[in-house]
Scaffold this motif. Structure first.
Motif, mmCIF file in Angstrom:
data_model
loop_
_atom_site.group_PDB
_atom_site.id
_atom_site.type_symbol
_atom_site.label_atom_id
_atom_site.label_comp_id
_atom_site.label_asym_id
_atom_site.label_seq_id
_atom_site.Cartn_x
_atom_site.Cartn_y
_atom_site.Cartn_z
ATOM 1 N N GLN A 1 1.567 9.186 -6.073
ATOM 2 C CA GLN A 1 1.884 10.572 -5.730
ATOM 3 C C GLN A 1 3.012 11.131 -6.590
ATOM 4 O OE1 GLN A 1 2.732 10.170 -1.538
ATOM 5 N NE2 GLN A 1 0.586 10.399 -0.949
ATOM 6 N N GLY A 2 3.903 10.289 -7.038
ATOM 7 C CA GLY A 2 5.090 10.760 -7.753
ATOM 8 C C GLY A 2 4.967 10.873 -9.257
ATOM 9 N N VAL A 3 4.045 10.149 -9.846
ATOM 10 C CA VAL A 3 4.002 10.089 -11.309
ATOM 11 C C VAL A 3 3.635 11.423 -11.945
ATOM 12 C CG1 VAL A 3 2.883 9.017 -13.310
ATOM 13 C CG2 VAL A 3 3.641 7.606 -11.409
ATOM 14 N N GLU A 4 2.671 12.138 -11.404
ATOM 15 C CA GLU A 4 2.285 13.424 -12.016
ATOM 16 C C GLU A 4 3.477 14.356 -12.143
ATOM 17 O OE1 GLU A 4 -0.168 14.757 -13.761
ATOM 18 O OE2 GLU A 4 -1.245 12.871 -13.601
ATOM 19 N N GLY A 5 4.300 14.410 -11.094
ATOM 20 C CA GLY A 5 5.498 15.244 -11.139
ATOM 21 C C GLY A 5 6.461 14.797 -12.217
ATOM 22 N N MET A 6 6.597 13.484 -12.380
ATOM 23 C CA MET A 6 7.490 12.969 -13.423
ATOM 24 C C MET A 6 6.950 13.301 -14.812
ATOM 25 S SD MET A 6 9.060 9.398 -12.031
ATOM 26 C CE MET A 6 7.875 8.854 -10.810
ATOM 27 N N LEU A 7 5.648 13.205 -14.981
ATOM 28 C CA LEU A 7 5.057 13.558 -16.280
ATOM 29 C C LEU A 7 5.272 15.044 -16.583
ATOM 30 C CD1 LEU A 7 1.746 11.509 -16.064
ATOM 31 C CD2 LEU A 7 3.733 11.003 -17.493
ATOM 32 N N ARG B 1 0.839 -1.213 0.000
ATOM 33 C CA ARG B 1 0.000 0.000 0.000
ATOM 34 C C ARG B 1 0.870 1.259 0.000
ATOM 35 N NH1 ARG B 1 -5.195 -0.063 0.793
ATOM 36 N NH2 ARG B 1 -6.268 -2.019 1.057
ATOM 37 N N GLU B 2 1.941 1.232 0.772
ATOM 38 C CA GLU B 2 2.856 2.380 0.825
ATOM 39 C C GLU B 2 3.556 2.583 -0.527
ATOM 40 O OE1 GLU B 2 4.790 5.667 2.370
ATOM 41 O OE2 GLU B 2 3.158 4.521 3.266
ATOM 42 N N VAL B 3 4.005 1.504 -1.136
ATOM 43 C CA VAL B 3 4.675 1.580 -2.444
ATOM 44 C C VAL B 3 3.726 2.152 -3.490
ATOM 45 C CG1 VAL B 3 5.606 0.164 -4.338
ATOM 46 C CG2 VAL B 3 6.372 -0.234 -1.995
ATOM 47 N N VAL B 4 2.512 1.639 -3.531
ATOM 48 C CA VAL B 4 1.524 2.094 -4.517
ATOM 49 C C VAL B 4 1.159 3.563 -4.276
ATOM 50 C CG1 VAL B 4 -0.855 1.799 -5.331
ATOM 51 C CG2 VAL B 4 0.619 -0.203 -5.022
ATOM 52 N N THR B 5 0.962 3.928 -3.026
ATOM 53 C CA THR B 5 0.615 5.315 -2.708
ATOM 54 C C THR B 5 1.727 6.265 -3.143
ATOM 55 O OG1 THR B 5 -0.788 4.626 -0.872
ATOM 56 C CG2 THR B 5 0.014 6.896 -0.830
ATOM 57 N N ALA C 1 -3.923 2.864 -15.330
ATOM 58 C CA ALA C 1 -3.206 2.192 -14.245
ATOM 59 C C ALA C 1 -3.567 2.805 -12.895
ATOM 60 C CB ALA C 1 -1.693 2.276 -14.482
ATOM 61 N N LYS C 2 -3.660 4.121 -12.855
ATOM 62 C CA LYS C 2 -4.004 4.821 -11.612
ATOM 63 C C LYS C 2 -5.368 4.365 -11.109
ATOM 64 C CE LYS C 2 -4.820 9.444 -9.793
ATOM 65 N NZ LYS C 2 -4.922 10.870 -10.092
ATOM 66 N N ALA D 1 15.740 11.624 -20.434
ATOM 67 C CA ALA D 1 16.013 10.182 -20.344
ATOM 68 C C ALA D 1 16.070 9.726 -18.886
ATOM 69 C CB ALA D 1 17.319 9.845 -21.058
ATOM 70 N N ARG D 2 16.634 10.551 -18.013
ATOM 71 C CA ARG D 2 16.747 10.202 -16.595
ATOM 72 C C ARG D 2 15.362 10.043 -15.966
ATOM 73 N NH1 ARG D 2 15.965 12.648 -12.148
ATOM 74 N NH2 ARG D 2 15.785 14.710 -13.065
ATOM 75 N N VAL D 3 14.477 11.003 -16.222
ATOM 76 C CA VAL D 3 13.131 10.934 -15.655
ATOM 77 C C VAL D 3 12.371 9.744 -16.237
ATOM 78 C CG1 VAL D 3 10.900 12.118 -15.484
ATOM 79 C CG2 VAL D 3 13.025 13.399 -15.128
ATOM 80 N N ALA D 4 12.486 9.540 -17.535
ATOM 81 C CA ALA D 4 11.805 8.405 -18.178
ATOM 82 C C ALA D 4 12.301 7.082 -17.598
ATOM 83 C CB ALA D 4 12.006 8.458 -19.685
ATOM 84 N N HIS D 5 13.598 6.999 -17.333
ATOM 85 C CA HIS D 5 14.178 5.787 -16.757
ATOM 86 C C HIS D 5 13.585 5.508 -15.361
ATOM 87 C CE1 HIS D 5 17.200 2.754 -15.758
ATOM 88 N NE2 HIS D 5 17.314 3.374 -14.601
ATOM 89 N N THR D 6 13.498 6.551 -14.550
ATOM 90 C CA THR D 6 12.928 6.409 -13.208
ATOM 91 C C THR D 6 11.463 5.987 -13.290
ATOM 92 O OG1 THR D 6 14.458 8.064 -12.344
ATOM 93 C CG2 THR D 6 12.484 7.615 -11.034
ATOM 94 N N LEU D 7 10.719 6.624 -14.174
ATOM 95 C CA LEU D 7 9.309 6.281 -14.348
ATOM 96 C C LEU D 7 9.149 4.839 -14.824
ATOM 97 C CD1 LEU D 7 6.345 7.067 -14.315
ATOM 98 C CD2 LEU D 7 6.664 8.079 -16.580
#
Length: 117
Positions: free
Chosen positions: A31-37, A23-27, A104-105, A53-59
């Motif tokens: 929370q983080g994906v919008e910022g990455m987008l 649950r913590e991982v999913v939450t 997915a969200k 490329a760095r951000v895409a790799h993390t995502l």
């Protein structure tokens, strides 16, 4: 379409604490994906292929860890665009990525509410 296998593996690995950890991982992921987008769009506008490329790799990695395979796959394609220094197809790919993340969200939020995706 969420692949439940990565989250099921985490549940098993952490035993009694598994569900809480998942649950913590999913939450945190949600929370983080919008910022990455937003970062991807900003780096695209700036034509900063290295940061793109760095951000895409993390995502890509974060999405794979929660079973968001379509998001991960599209992020991998964006990562390669950045690494190759050619972002010409990125705007369309980011749109597809946003749509895949939306799906997915929804599934992950259902899972957090205790409903099977």
């Amino acid at each position: 379409m969420i692949n439940p296998e990565p989250l099921d593996k985490l549940r098993k690995f952490f035993g009694a604490e598994g569900e809480s950890f998942v649950r913590e991982v999913v939450t945190r992921y949600l929370q983080g994906v919008e910022g990455m987008l937003t970062d991807l769009e900003r780096f695209l506008q700036q034509q900063d292929t290295v940061q793109f490329a760095r951000v895409a790799h993390t995502l890509k990695g974060n999405s794979a860890s929660v079973g968001a395979e379509e998001v991960s796959s599209l992020a991998a394609e964006l990562e390669m665009m950045g690494r190759n220094g050619d972002l010409s197809g990125a705007p369309e790919k980011i749109l597809l990525l946003r749509n895949a993340f939306s799906i997915a969200k929804n599934e992950l939020e259902q899972m957090l509410r205790g409903k099977a995706p």
